[in-house]
Scaffold this active site. Structure first.
Site, short mmCIF file in Angstrom:
data_model
loop_
_atom_site.label_atom_id
_atom_site.label_comp_id
_atom_site.label_asym_id
_atom_site.label_seq_id
_atom_site.Cartn_x
_atom_site.Cartn_y
_atom_site.Cartn_z
N GLU A 464 0.83 -1.21 0.00
CA GLU A 464 0.00 0.00 0.00
C GLU A 464 0.86 1.26 0.00
OE1 GLU A 464 -2.95 -0.38 -0.76
OE2 GLU A 464 -3.16 -2.50 -0.30
N HIS A 591 -15.16 -12.14 -11.49
CA HIS A 591 -14.22 -11.13 -11.97
C HIS A 591 -14.57 -10.65 -13.38
CE1 HIS A 591 -11.45 -12.31 -8.75
NE2 HIS A 591 -10.85 -11.17 -8.98
N ILE A 592 -14.86 -11.62 -14.26
CA ILE A 592 -15.05 -11.23 -15.66
C ILE A 592 -16.53 -11.06 -16.04
CG2 ILE A 592 -12.88 -12.35 -16.29
CD1 ILE A 592 -14.58 -14.35 -17.96
N GLY A 595 -17.55 -8.23 -12.59
CA GLY A 595 -16.61 -7.20 -12.15
C GLY A 595 -16.04 -6.46 -13.35
ZN ZN Z 1 -2.64 -2.85 -4.84
#
Ligand code: ZN
Length: 673
Positions: A464, A591-592, A595
């Site tokens: 991060e 995901h596909i 998302g």
């Molecule tokens: Zn990241």
């Protein structure tokens, strides 16, 4: 109203005053102002930078900044009241951004301005305009009449089908429950058993991630694993939650949408906004990585089969290697190969010392100094820290908050980096500095004030912080392309993954990894185990990700016809991904299908290849050569961190590395070469 903290946002926002009631009071005014100003620009703007681009940015910024802060408070100080604010205003915000994003007039102004841009204009401005024009075009602004009408219908149907797809997966996952006895949970960690416990004292296994993953690794009862595996891999494939018809609908609507916008297929449409140059380049990366991973995956497979046979001799299972046995035996093998205790390892990572070490690393690599500035900014929780980032000459260049600890009642799980403000130079020369926030979910300090981190938490903090550095160390003056703005989606993880590499670099660890009690440095033998465990079954894991990426690309290519299941089946077989004949992986591939990863799943590997290759430059220069590390670090700062989204990421990479990205560094780092 003038004193409302969401309307007059200070240099450092007044978080204690930012209550849901204050947001409620501010939103109508912010929205009305933004709408009025956007309308005024639409009816009167001329095609020049200040009169259009800056004016539009000024018009929408107060609203978006306030809404960003509301979002931040929702994820760090969640409450019924905050959720009510979100539920009430979210639809208004969506409608407003559609209204701005689909303005034909703005598209035409941007296009006119782009055509008039002088040859010596900053590259950032060219890219801002290119991306603006592209954004308008992809929202269908250039279409007329019937085509426009159809485009909007397709967009609405796609949104509905994707939401249904997601809900079906959630429902199908939630409804499956397998009653088990306490004995059947033998070997399962206490935390997971607690999750499985029912009110009446019995136990129930589910296929939700948090329970499924550890059960497949630890549950000794084969029949339980088999039933969970079968349920999970056939999720959303029958009855009212069957996603098969939705997949067909989504794929065909996506093809229609791509055609309406003038693209060959959905893959080309997806790649038009990403830094990967073409679908062919993506397929080549997938094929090259697959070829390199196959021998390792093969070795890993036979080693695991041999291990399972040995384990069976000792009475652990029967040595079979059905798909529901793989995780179980792999976990046993991992334990036996790299046996170290996570707890013992965490004694070398005391949070304040780790943080100090991370800041020192930023100093070594990029010449920046990071110092506490807690007294200068109000915060949303007493544990939140505030820091100032200084340049080599002592100038302040950015600030950031760090919210390190877990607060399960009110704070969202996981870790993330967010931006409150981007670097921007006003026409009068006034410089606005970047303001960022890093949120993690570590355990609170113990009674003695020690705050030990797991190794995964250390990696997460570095990750991060890598995002935050790219946001804060930018040198771009145009806010629209500074920091993380306009960094393409498939390159956005490069700066973050790059930082993770330093968590296993001995020269870096030697500066902060000391035992919390004895102050002894981290033993080299333990570090070796940590490194090896990171690469455990790397070939198999890589092939699996590539199989997902390739299936995704093929389904969204012009050449696709027939049954999606057949495409998956042949790719999975080719990449040796275990599956049962009834497998319906696609039906839960959110995901596909639900998302933002359609024809974009490859992005995980694409940015991994780039970040590994970036770190490769440091390895080649010599990680123990301090002067070399400094030199390459400054080059990284002057390219990746300074240029951010103002230049195509592939070009940024070329300026740093002197060539295009290659897969060798990733293969070397993961022990696949
Ligand atoms: Zn990241």
């Amino acid at each position: 109203m003038a004193g409302n903290p969401f309307i007059n946002i200070l240099e450092f926002p007044d978080f204690p005053a930012m209550t849901p009631a204050a947001a409620e009071e501010a939103m109508p005014k912010l929205l009305a102002d933004a709408k009025a100003r956007v309308d005024a620009i639409e009816s009167g703007a001329s095609a020049d930078w200040a009169g259009f681009v800056l004016a539009l940015d000024d018009a929408v910024r107060p609203l978006y900044e306030a809404w960003g802060l509301v979002g931040h408070l929702l994820s760090t100080c969640n409450s019924e009241e905050w959720r009510a604010v979100e539920a009430k205003w979210q639809p208004e915000l969506v409608a407003f951004s559609l209204r701005v994003g689909q303005s034909r007039k703005f598209h035409d102004l941007a296009a006119e301005l782009r055509s008039k841009l002088p040859g010596d204009a900053p590259p950032a401005r060219r890219r801002i305009l290119d991306k603006m024009i592209q954004g308008y075009e992809l929202s269908g602004v250039a279409l007329d009449g019937e085509k426009k009408k159809r485009f909007n219908e397709v967009a609405a149907s796609l949104a509905k089908l994707s939401a249904d797809f997601r809900d079906h997966v959630l429902d199908a996952t939630k409804t499956f429950r397998l009653p088990v006895s306490e004995a059947q949970l033998d070997g399962v960690p206490e935390q997971v058993r607690a999750m499985a416990r029912r009110k009446d004292g019995g136990f129930e296994a589910t296929i939700e991630d948090a329970m499924y993953v550890p059960l497949m690794k630890h549950c000794r009862d084969r029949s339980v694993r088999e039933r969970l595996y079968r349920a999970r891999s056939t999720r959303a494939s029958s009855g009212t939650t069957d996603n098969a018809p939705l997949i067909d609908g989504i794929l065909s609507l996506r093809r229609e949408k791509a055609k309406l916008l003038g693209f060959k297929d959905p893959a080309d449409l997806s790649l038009s906004t990403k830094c990967a140059p073409s679908a062919a380049a993506v397929f080549k990366m997938i094929d090259d990585l697959a070829a390199a991973s196959r021998p390792a995956a093969k070795r890993e497979k036979s080693a695991l089969v041999a291990f399972a046979a040995e384990a069976a001799k000792r009475g652990d299972g029967n040595g079979d290697m059905a798909p529901w046995d793989v995780s179980y035996y792999a976990e046993r093998q991992r334990e036996s190969l790299y046996s170290y205790s996570e707890e013992e390892l965490s004694r070398y990572f005391n949070f304040p010392v780790v943080l100090e070490g991370l800041f020192k690393l930023a100093g070594r690599l990029f010449g920046v100094s990071i110092s506490p500035a807690d007294w200068s900014a109000p915060v949303w929780h007493k544990d939140v820290r505030f820091f100032r980032v200084g340049d080599e000459d002592g100038r302040t260049i950015a600030h950031f908050y760090l919210d390190p600890y877990s607060r399960p009642e009110t704070k969202q799980g996981g870790a993330w980096m967010n931006e409150f403000r981007t670097r921007n130079v006003r026409p009068d020369g006034k410089v606005e500095l970047p303001l960022a926030v890093i949120c993690c979910n570590q355990a609170l300090p113990d009674a003695e004030g020690r705050c030990l981190m797991t190794f995964r938490e250390v990696e997460t903090l570095f990750h991060e912080f890598g995002h935050a550095l790219q946001h804060m160390l930018t040198r771009v003056d145009d806010g629209g392309a500074s920091g993380l703005n306009l960094v393409d989606w498939d390159a956005v993880e490069v700066a973050s993954q790059f930082m993770e590499n330093w968590c296993v670099d001995s020269a870096t660890l030697s500066r902060f990894a000391f035992h919390v009690d004895t102050h002894a440095p981290l033993p080299a033998s333990l570090l070796e185990k940590v490194r090896a465990a990171r690469n455990y079954r790397a070939g198999t894991a890589c092939l699996r990700q590539l199989a997902f990426a390739k299936t995704d690309m093929l389904l969204h290519s012009e050449s696709f016809s027939g049954e999606p299941e057949d495409v998956k089946r042949s790719v999975f077989a080719d990449y040796d991904v275990p599956m049962i004949p009834e497998d319906r992986f696609l039906n839960s591939f959110t995901h596909i299908f639900a998302g933002g990863y359609a024809a974009g799943y490859y992005g995980y590997k694409w940015s991994e290849v780039m970040s590994a290759d970036v770190f490769g430059a440091f390895e080649e220069a010599g990680l123990s050569d301090e002067e070399a590390v400094r030199r390459v670090g400054r080059r990284y700062r002057d390219t990746f961190l300074a240029l951010g989204g103002s230049v195509d990421p592939m070009e940024v990479f070329r300026r740093f590395r002197g060539r295009a990205p290659a897969i060798d560094a990733l293969l070397r780092q993961q022990g696949l070469k």
